[in-house]
Design an enzyme around this catalytic site. Structure first.
Site, mmCIF file in Angstrom:
data_model
loop_
_atom_site.group_PDB
_atom_site.id
_atom_site.type_symbol
_atom_site.label_atom_id
_atom_site.label_comp_id
_atom_site.label_asym_id
_atom_site.label_seq_id
_atom_site.Cartn_x
_atom_site.Cartn_y
_atom_site.Cartn_z
ATOM 1 N N VAL A 4 -21.324 19.917 -25.312
ATOM 2 C CA VAL A 4 -20.479 18.734 -25.459
ATOM 3 C C VAL A 4 -21.194 17.786 -26.408
ATOM 4 O O VAL A 4 -22.415 17.806 -26.504
ATOM 5 C CB VAL A 4 -20.173 18.045 -24.105
ATOM 6 C CG1 VAL A 4 -19.259 18.907 -23.250
ATOM 7 C CG2 VAL A 4 -21.430 17.692 -23.351
ATOM 8 N N SER A 5 -20.420 16.962 -27.116
ATOM 9 C CA SER A 5 -21.006 16.098 -28.147
ATOM 10 C C SER A 5 -21.775 14.913 -27.603
ATOM 11 O O SER A 5 -22.661 14.398 -28.250
ATOM 12 C CB SER A 5 -19.909 15.594 -29.087
ATOM 13 O OG SER A 5 -19.305 16.698 -29.706
ATOM 14 N N SER A 6 -21.410 14.445 -26.399
ATOM 15 C CA SER A 6 -22.099 13.279 -25.859
ATOM 16 C C SER A 6 -22.334 13.440 -24.368
ATOM 17 O O SER A 6 -21.711 14.273 -23.716
ATOM 18 C CB SER A 6 -21.295 12.007 -26.122
ATOM 19 O OG SER A 6 -20.153 12.001 -25.307
ATOM 20 N N GLN A 34 -19.217 13.208 -22.078
ATOM 21 C CA GLN A 34 -18.183 14.232 -22.045
ATOM 22 C C GLN A 34 -18.397 15.210 -20.901
ATOM 23 O O GLN A 34 -19.528 15.532 -20.563
ATOM 24 C CB GLN A 34 -18.130 14.990 -23.368
ATOM 25 C CG GLN A 34 -17.507 14.182 -24.478
ATOM 26 C CD GLN A 34 -17.380 14.992 -25.746
ATOM 27 O OE1 GLN A 34 -18.295 15.698 -26.138
ATOM 28 N NE2 GLN A 34 -16.232 14.881 -26.394
#
Length: 196
Positions: free
Chosen positions: A21-23, A26
């Site tokens: 996941v990007s962050s 998330q």
């Protein structure tokens, strides 16, 4: 490369999942939901390059006969070149790679059509991300021209930023400052670099 449309279990070896996941905010829970796995590696990082801690750990851990499951191609890499390199290095090692969303499995014995599909889907994903970034830049430029763009909201208010600088001046370790204020160490350094 004979890309199988159906996910199959390995006769031997481990079933390993990779989630990205990007962050930190998330949710990664749904990515491989319903896939029976022996071990999962999860990165909370951008997919812009392959130098992610859990991906590197996965590449060191995985062995011949293992089967890697990834939700979709863009979770493994956002660059076509990196995607091809990672899949190639895994299949050369004797690892099967399945992309659940695309319904494709690569084994290293794949036909040219499967190779083309990997390249085509990877290129489409890369193109879509480039378009999104371009639209984002255009939107920001329009908002700035109209005087509406304010930029990212500061993490700390003026009082907390002052406290951060005072703690740093007292020689308190950056890790302790970050923990005390509930921010990352990188944010501590950002505030120390910025003019007071």
């Amino acid at each position: 490369m004979n890309a199988q449309r159906k996910t199959t279990s390995t006769a031997h070896g481990k079933r390993i999942g990779y989630v990205r996941v990007s962050s930190v905010d998330q949710n990664d829970a749904r990515q491989l939901d319903g896939v029976d796995l022996d071990k999962t590696f999860t990165d909370k990082a951008s997919g812009k390059d392959t130098h992610r801690p859990q991906l590197q750990a996965l590449l060191e851990y995985i062995r011949e006969g293992d089967h890697l499951y990834v939700h979709s191609m863009d979770r493994l890499s956002r660059s076509l070149r990196d995607l091809q390199d990672v899949v190639q290095s895994l299949t050369d090692k004797g690892v099967a790679v399945s992309f659940v969303k695309e319904g494709m499995t690569f084994t290293g014995n794949d036909d040219p059509m499967a190779t083309l599909m990997l390249q085509l889907l990877g290129a489409v994903g890369q193109f879509e991300r480039a378009l999104i970034k371009e639209r984002q830049r255009e939107g920001i430029a329009i908002a700035k021209a109209e005087g509406v763009y304010k930029g990212r909201k500061p993490v700390l208010d003026a009082e907390a930023a002052k406290a951060l600088r005072e703690m740093a001046a007292q020689g308190i370790p950056k890790t302790d400052i970050a923990a005390n204020l509930g921010i990352s160490r990188a944010t501590v350094y950002e505030y120390l670099k910025a003019p007071a």
